[in-house]
Design a protein around this motif. Structure first.
Motif, mmCIF file in Angstrom:
data_model
loop_
_atom_site.group_PDB
_atom_site.id
_atom_site.type_symbol
_atom_site.label_atom_id
_atom_site.label_comp_id
_atom_site.label_asym_id
_atom_site.label_seq_id
_atom_site.Cartn_x
_atom_site.Cartn_y
_atom_site.Cartn_z
ATOM 1 N N HIS A 189 0.831 -1.208 0.000
ATOM 2 C CA HIS A 189 0.000 0.000 0.000
ATOM 3 C C HIS A 189 0.863 1.256 0.000
ATOM 4 C CE1 HIS A 189 -3.311 2.716 0.815
ATOM 5 N NE2 HIS A 189 -2.560 3.267 1.745
ATOM 6 N N ALA A 190 1.936 1.274 0.783
ATOM 7 C CA ALA A 190 2.801 2.451 0.841
ATOM 8 C C ALA A 190 3.404 2.748 -0.529
ATOM 9 C CB ALA A 190 3.898 2.241 1.878
ATOM 10 N N ILE A 191 3.833 1.710 -1.253
ATOM 11 C CA ILE A 191 4.384 1.916 -2.590
ATOM 12 C C ILE A 191 3.317 2.454 -3.534
ATOM 13 C CG2 ILE A 191 5.388 0.772 -4.610
ATOM 14 C CD1 ILE A 191 6.782 -1.149 -2.670
ATOM 15 N N LEU A 192 2.134 1.855 -3.499
ATOM 16 C CA LEU A 192 1.043 2.314 -4.359
ATOM 17 C C LEU A 192 0.697 3.776 -4.058
ATOM 18 C CD1 LEU A 192 -1.260 -0.843 -4.144
ATOM 19 C CD2 LEU A 192 0.136 -0.136 -6.098
ATOM 20 N N ASP A 193 0.711 4.150 -2.793
ATOM 21 C CA ASP A 193 0.395 5.527 -2.448
ATOM 22 C C ASP A 193 1.512 6.473 -2.879
ATOM 23 O OD1 ASP A 193 -1.568 7.308 -1.049
ATOM 24 O OD2 ASP A 193 0.217 7.776 0.142
ATOM 25 N N HIS A 194 2.757 6.005 -2.872
ATOM 26 C CA HIS A 194 3.855 6.839 -3.368
ATOM 27 C C HIS A 194 3.753 7.048 -4.876
ATOM 28 C CE1 HIS A 194 5.670 6.765 0.584
ATOM 29 N NE2 HIS A 194 6.696 7.467 0.145
ATOM 30 N N VAL A 195 3.231 6.065 -5.594
ATOM 31 C CA VAL A 195 2.965 6.276 -7.020
ATOM 32 C C VAL A 195 1.965 7.423 -7.180
ATOM 33 C CG1 VAL A 195 1.965 5.266 -9.108
ATOM 34 C CG2 VAL A 195 3.527 3.908 -7.693
ATOM 35 N N GLU A 196 0.946 7.430 -6.336
ATOM 36 C CA GLU A 196 -0.046 8.505 -6.384
ATOM 37 C C GLU A 196 0.573 9.837 -5.976
ATOM 38 O OE1 GLU A 196 -3.434 10.450 -7.230
ATOM 39 O OE2 GLU A 196 -2.913 8.370 -7.725
ATOM 40 N N LEU A 197 1.439 9.827 -4.962
ATOM 41 C CA LEU A 197 2.139 11.045 -4.555
ATOM 42 C C LEU A 197 2.960 11.619 -5.707
ATOM 43 C CD1 LEU A 197 3.461 10.222 -0.965
ATOM 44 C CD2 LEU A 197 2.105 12.227 -1.583
ATOM 45 N N ALA A 198 3.672 10.742 -6.419
ATOM 46 C CA ALA A 198 4.482 11.185 -7.553
ATOM 47 C C ALA A 198 3.592 11.774 -8.646
ATOM 48 C CB ALA A 198 5.309 10.025 -8.100
ATOM 49 N N ARG A 199 2.463 11.123 -8.907
ATOM 50 C CA ARG A 199 1.525 11.646 -9.907
ATOM 51 C C ARG A 199 1.033 13.040 -9.513
ATOM 52 N NH1 ARG A 199 -1.263 6.298 -10.774
ATOM 53 N NH2 ARG A 199 -0.513 5.554 -12.796
ATOM 54 N N GLU A 200 0.667 13.189 -8.241
ATOM 55 C CA GLU A 200 0.168 14.481 -7.764
ATOM 56 C C GLU A 200 1.220 15.577 -7.923
ATOM 57 O OE1 GLU A 200 -0.911 13.719 -3.749
ATOM 58 O OE2 GLU A 200 -2.645 12.478 -4.253
ATOM 59 N N ALA A 201 2.498 15.213 -7.771
ATOM 60 C CA ALA A 201 3.586 16.185 -7.857
ATOM 61 C C ALA A 201 4.117 16.341 -9.276
ATOM 62 C CB ALA A 201 4.727 15.770 -6.924
ATOM 63 N N GLY A 202 3.600 15.563 -10.222
ATOM 64 C CA GLY A 202 4.078 15.631 -11.601
ATOM 65 C C GLY A 202 5.467 15.053 -11.783
ATOM 66 N N LEU A 203 5.830 14.073 -10.950
ATOM 67 C CA LEU A 203 7.160 13.451 -11.016
ATOM 68 C C LEU A 203 7.057 12.084 -11.697
ATOM 69 C CD1 LEU A 203 8.338 14.353 -7.416
ATOM 70 C CD2 LEU A 203 9.112 15.408 -9.557
ATOM 71 N N PRO A 204 8.015 11.737 -12.544
ATOM 72 C CA PRO A 204 7.875 10.529 -13.364
ATOM 73 C C PRO A 204 8.224 9.208 -12.689
ATOM 74 C CG PRO A 204 9.844 11.735 -14.013
ATOM 75 C CD PRO A 204 9.131 12.595 -13.009
ATOM 76 N N TYR A 205 8.943 9.204 -11.566
ATOM 77 C CA TYR A 205 9.425 7.935 -11.028
ATOM 78 C C TYR A 205 9.206 7.820 -9.511
ATOM 79 C CZ TYR A 205 11.883 7.814 -15.487
ATOM 80 O OH TYR A 205 12.184 7.839 -16.833
ATOM 81 N N VAL A 206 9.101 6.561 -9.079
ATOM 82 C CA VAL A 206 9.168 6.217 -7.654
ATOM 83 C C VAL A 206 10.336 5.255 -7.493
ATOM 84 C CG1 VAL A 206 8.037 5.088 -5.703
ATOM 85 C CG2 VAL A 206 6.692 6.522 -7.257
ATOM 86 N N TYR A 207 11.360 5.670 -6.761
ATOM 87 C CA TYR A 207 12.554 4.850 -6.547
ATOM 88 C C TYR A 207 12.330 3.930 -5.348
ATOM 89 C CZ TYR A 207 15.135 7.794 -9.863
ATOM 90 O OH TYR A 207 15.558 8.447 -10.996
ATOM 91 N N LEU A 208 12.589 2.627 -5.547
ATOM 92 C CA LEU A 208 12.254 1.620 -4.535
ATOM 93 C C LEU A 208 13.464 1.031 -3.817
ATOM 94 C CD1 LEU A 208 9.530 -0.471 -6.435
ATOM 95 C CD2 LEU A 208 9.205 1.468 -4.892
ATOM 96 N N GLY A 209 14.660 1.454 -4.165
ATOM 97 C CA GLY A 209 15.827 0.784 -3.588
ATOM 98 C C GLY A 209 16.276 -0.349 -4.483
ATOM 99 N N TYR A 210 16.865 -1.385 -3.900
ATOM 100 C CA TYR A 210 17.451 -2.456 -4.694
ATOM 101 C C TYR A 210 16.535 -3.663 -4.803
ATOM 102 C CZ TYR A 210 21.553 0.418 -4.506
ATOM 103 O OH TYR A 210 22.404 1.481 -4.638
ATOM 104 N N TRP A 211 16.469 -4.184 -6.024
ATOM 105 C CA TRP A 211 15.826 -5.467 -6.269
ATOM 106 C C TRP A 211 16.945 -6.492 -6.452
ATOM 107 C CZ3 TRP A 211 15.843 -8.471 -10.944
ATOM 108 C CH2 TRP A 211 15.086 -9.646 -10.834
ATOM 109 N N VAL A 212 16.800 -7.634 -5.785
ATOM 110 C CA VAL A 212 17.849 -8.647 -5.804
ATOM 111 C C VAL A 212 17.245 -9.970 -6.275
ATOM 112 C CG1 VAL A 212 19.692 -9.775 -4.513
ATOM 113 C CG2 VAL A 212 18.899 -7.492 -3.826
#
Length: 273
Positions: A189-212
């Motif tokens: 949910h936090a990641i999904l809401d950060h996608v919405e936060l980025a959309r609201e701010a007009g920012l193209p990306y949400v950085y998640l850290g490292y995928w392994v």
């Protein structure tokens, strides 16, 4: 009139230590200090090259025989939630989001301790006391925010994210949440809401850290549509997770001097390729 030239950041390498993601391996990090009036520009520029922030340090994995760790980000324009992610959003529709300055509270620390004791009791943060927690939240030389999620009915704090505002996105530095709601998928949910936060701010990306690849702890990041990973010096749309190699090889990582020479610094033209 005397002009002072900007001082280029110095890069260092940590001593090898046990990898927290892949059993039996050793990790090593390339890092630089994040200080001074140029801190935000440096954070913006190096985040685009696979670096992550931890308090006043920017780092990137630089293991001698392993290149499994890949920085990951969501392309907001390409993201659409899956069926299970839409269920997560509906399940947490009653949560209230509160965005604050990076200031630690006792309520946050109590939630943080419950999260660690339940999910990461043997991790590197397991012994973190309230002062170290406050330093993690508050010691930031860049534009950071704390995003709190509370139950709309009871007011209970159920999730917290420390996030940086970059010039091209939102970077989720660290997140924790209550272990008492396992079916709520609060991390998702936090990641999904950060996608919405980025959309609201007009920012193209949400950085998640490292995928392994091969790490159960990091596998959930591959579940998000529009995911990109930083590999071979550039961002690329993620392929099938099974296609990524986790095998050890002595030539998997360039020599440190070549890595540092290839880093683009603020004000410089991006390297080609």
């Amino acid at each position: 009139m005397r002009h002072t030239l900007p001082i280029a950041p110095q890069f260092y390498v940590t001593a090898p230590q046990p990898c927290p993601y892949l059993e039996g391996r050793m990790e090593r990090k390339l890092f630089t200090a994040l200080t001074g009036e140029n801190a935000e520009a440096l954070n913006d520029t190096l985040s685009k090259q696979g670096f992550r922030r931890s308090q006043n340090v920017l780092y990137r994995p630089s293991c001698s025989e392993c290149s499994a760790c890949l920085s990951a980000r969501i392309d907001v324009a390409a993201f659409t939630p899956s069926r299970s992610q839409r269920r997560t959003l509906r399940r947490n529709a009653g949560l209230l989001r509160r965005v604050t300055s990076p200031w630690a509270t006792e309520e946050q620390y109590a939630l943080f301790r419950r999260y660690l004791d339940s999910r990461h009791s043997d991790g590197g943060m397991a012994d973190m006391d309230v002062f170290e927690f406050a330093a993690m939240i508050e010691e930031t030389p860049v534009r950071s925010r704390v995003i709190e999620y509370s139950d709309g009915d009871t007011g209970e704090l159920v999730a917290v994210c420390l996030s940086d505002m970059l010039d091209d996105g939102v970077s989720m530095v660290y997140s924790f949440y209550t272990p008492d709601r396992p079916k709520a998928s609060l991390g998702t949910h936090a990641i999904l809401d950060h996608v919405e936060l980025a959309r609201e701010a007009g920012l193209p990306y949400v950085y998640l850290g490292y995928w392994v690849p091969g790490s159960p702890k990091m596998g959930y990041k591959a579940n998000f549509a529009g995911l990109e990973v930083y590999a071979q010096g550039h961002w690329q749309r993620m392929r099938d997770p099974r296609d990524y190699d986790t095998e050890l090889h002595p030539l998997s990582t360039d020599p440190i001097a070549e890595q540092v020479a290839g880093i683009t610094l603020p004000g410089a033209r991006p390297a080609k390729g």
